[in-house]
Write an enzyme that holds these catalytic residues in place. Structure first.
Site, mmCIF file in Angstrom:
data_model
loop_
_atom_site.group_PDB
_atom_site.id
_atom_site.type_symbol
_atom_site.label_atom_id
_atom_site.label_comp_id
_atom_site.label_asym_id
_atom_site.label_seq_id
_atom_site.Cartn_x
_atom_site.Cartn_y
_atom_site.Cartn_z
ATOM 1 N N GLY A 10 2.698 -1.338 4.264
ATOM 2 C CA GLY A 10 2.777 0.086 3.968
ATOM 3 C C GLY A 10 4.215 0.505 3.705
ATOM 4 O O GLY A 10 4.740 0.367 2.591
ATOM 5 N N GLY A 11 4.874 1.018 4.740
ATOM 6 C CA GLY A 11 6.227 1.570 4.602
ATOM 7 C C GLY A 11 7.208 0.682 3.857
ATOM 8 O O GLY A 11 7.953 1.150 2.992
ATOM 9 N N SER A 34 3.139 -2.446 10.287
ATOM 10 C CA SER A 34 4.596 -2.481 10.485
ATOM 11 C C SER A 34 5.197 -3.860 10.188
ATOM 12 O O SER A 34 6.151 -4.287 10.827
ATOM 13 C CB SER A 34 4.958 -2.028 11.902
ATOM 14 N N GLU A 65 -5.689 -5.110 10.343
ATOM 15 C CA GLU A 65 -4.667 -4.101 10.602
ATOM 16 C C GLU A 65 -4.967 -3.393 11.922
ATOM 17 O O GLU A 65 -5.776 -2.446 11.947
ATOM 18 C CB GLU A 65 -4.648 -3.075 9.482
ATOM 19 N N GLY A 73 2.181 2.001 10.675
ATOM 20 C CA GLY A 73 3.131 3.110 10.526
ATOM 21 C C GLY A 73 3.793 3.514 11.831
ATOM 22 O O GLY A 73 4.421 4.565 11.909
ATOM 23 N N GLU A 94 -6.815 4.664 7.752
ATOM 24 C CA GLU A 94 -6.570 6.088 7.476
ATOM 25 C C GLU A 94 -7.782 6.710 6.799
ATOM 26 O O GLU A 94 -8.109 7.874 7.022
ATOM 27 C CB GLU A 94 -5.298 6.244 6.631
ATOM 28 N N HIS A 114 -9.450 1.284 4.628
ATOM 29 C CA HIS A 114 -8.193 1.404 5.375
ATOM 30 C C HIS A 114 -8.440 2.320 6.581
ATOM 31 O O HIS A 114 -9.221 3.276 6.487
ATOM 32 C CB HIS A 114 -7.105 1.987 4.462
ATOM 33 N N ASN A 120 0.885 -1.176 0.000
ATOM 34 C CA ASN A 120 0.000 0.000 0.000
ATOM 35 C C ASN A 120 0.918 1.220 0.000
ATOM 36 O O ASN A 120 1.523 1.538 1.018
ATOM 37 C CB ASN A 120 -0.883 -0.026 1.255
ATOM 38 N N TRP A 121 0.992 1.845 -1.159
ATOM 39 C CA TRP A 121 1.921 2.986 -1.269
ATOM 40 C C TRP A 121 1.375 4.251 -0.598
ATOM 41 O O TRP A 121 2.091 5.220 -0.427
ATOM 42 C CB TRP A 121 2.208 3.276 -2.751
ATOM 43 N N LYS A 122 0.095 4.259 -0.272
ATOM 44 C CA LYS A 122 -0.538 5.445 0.325
ATOM 45 C C LYS A 122 -0.297 6.671 -0.576
ATOM 46 O O LYS A 122 -0.327 6.537 -1.786
ATOM 47 C CB LYS A 122 -0.011 5.671 1.734
HETATM 48 C C1 PEP Z 1 -0.836 -0.035 5.881
HETATM 49 O O1 PEP Z 1 -0.867 1.134 5.558
HETATM 50 O O2 PEP Z 1 -1.728 -0.776 5.481
HETATM 51 C C2 PEP Z 1 0.257 -0.495 6.739
HETATM 52 C C3 PEP Z 1 0.179 -1.692 7.246
HETATM 53 O O3 PEP Z 1 1.301 0.367 6.938
HETATM 54 P P1 PEP Z 1 2.710 0.022 7.624
HETATM 55 O O4 PEP Z 1 3.177 -1.286 7.063
HETATM 56 O O5 PEP Z 1 3.605 1.151 7.284
HETATM 57 O O6 PEP Z 1 2.461 -0.086 9.100
#
Ligand code: PEP
Length: 248
Positions: free
Chosen positions: A232-233, A211, A165, A171, A97, A95, A10-12
């Site tokens: 994500g990251g 994460s 999640e 994040g 966010e 999501h 997920n590049w956001k």
């Molecule tokens: C996400 O945005 O779905 C996510 C899991 O982010 P991260 O891996 O950065 O925690």
């Protein structure tokens, strides 16, 4: 039949056409022999360029959201038809966010998921509790609501992907322990069994997200109910390939 693991990024609101293309070109040979399904969900504006960059590879391109209406006065939204024009296979829906910053509700998640399914786009439906909810002991209650309302009227639940999640792990660098993630995902599977049928629940792909990285992916992926990751990251760098190759 065993569930095929599925690792999605997920590049956001990150990357540009140039940096995204460079990353996909570098990732492609590293993930070419993956034993799992691989996708990158990218910002809408990058979908045409990333689809092009991923052509001929085993990386599918997904969207980060999708609207339920066919078309019309929904400024800033994107339709299934618009996604399908580029062969988009997946759409992240609900999501945390989007829930926290943009007022997404279980009801809107449900409408988006139903529309995606009707258009052969696999919804990756995100669920998860906040830290406050976990600490107050209501994680299961929150998940019950998100699953009951978010998956309402879905005819074939095996066609969706669930991403568990925990909001406190997204994040933050704070990952759920292997045991916490397994326990909660097993609960989600049980709940899906109650809402739909136990046999269907056994077929549903349930990812962990929060994460997840190159260092902790093996332990998480070794858990019996965890079928993949929403990343994500770590999907913004070559670490994503290490996660995709978690079994090597
Ligand atoms: C996400 O945005 O779905 C996510 C899991 O982010 P991260 O891996 O950065 O925690």
């Amino acid at each position: 039949m065993a569930r095929k693991p599925f690792i999605a990024g997920n590049w956001k609101m990150n990357m540009t056409a140039a940096s995204g293309e460079k990353l996909i070109k570098e990732l492609a040979p590293l993930v070419a022999d993956a034993n799992c399904d691989v996708a990158l969900c990218v910002p809408a504006i990058l979908i045409p360029a990333m689809t092009q960059a991923a052509k001929g590879t085993n990386i599918a391109i997904g969207a980060e959201n999708v609207h339920w209406a066919e078309k019309g006065a929904y400024t800033g939204e994107i339709s299934c038809e618009q996604l399908k024009e580029y062969g988009v296979k997946y759409a992240i829906i609900g999501h945390s966010e989007r829930r926290q910053c943009f007022g997404e509700t279980d009801e809107s998640v449900n409408k988006r998921a139903l529309a995606a399914l009707a258009n052969c786009i696999t919804p990756i439906v995100c669920v998860g509790e906040t830290l406050e909810e976990r600490e107050s002991g209501i994680t299961e209650k929150v998940l019950d609501r998100q699953l009951t309302d978010g998956l309402k009227d879905i005819e074939d639940v095996t066609k969706i992907v669930i991403a568990y999640e925990p909001v406190w792990a997204i994040g933050t660098g704070k990952t759920a322990t292997d045991g916490q993630a397994q326990e909660t995902i097993a609960y989600i599977r049980k709940k899906i069994g109650q809402l739909f049928c136990p046999g269907c629940a056994e077929k549903v792909i349930i990812q962990y997200g929060g994460s997840m990285n190159a260092a902790n992916c093996k332990g998480l992926m070794a858990q019996p109910d965890i079928d993949g990751g929403l990343i994500g990251g770590a999907s913004l760098k070559l670490d994503f390939a290490t996660i995709v190759n978690f079994d090597k």
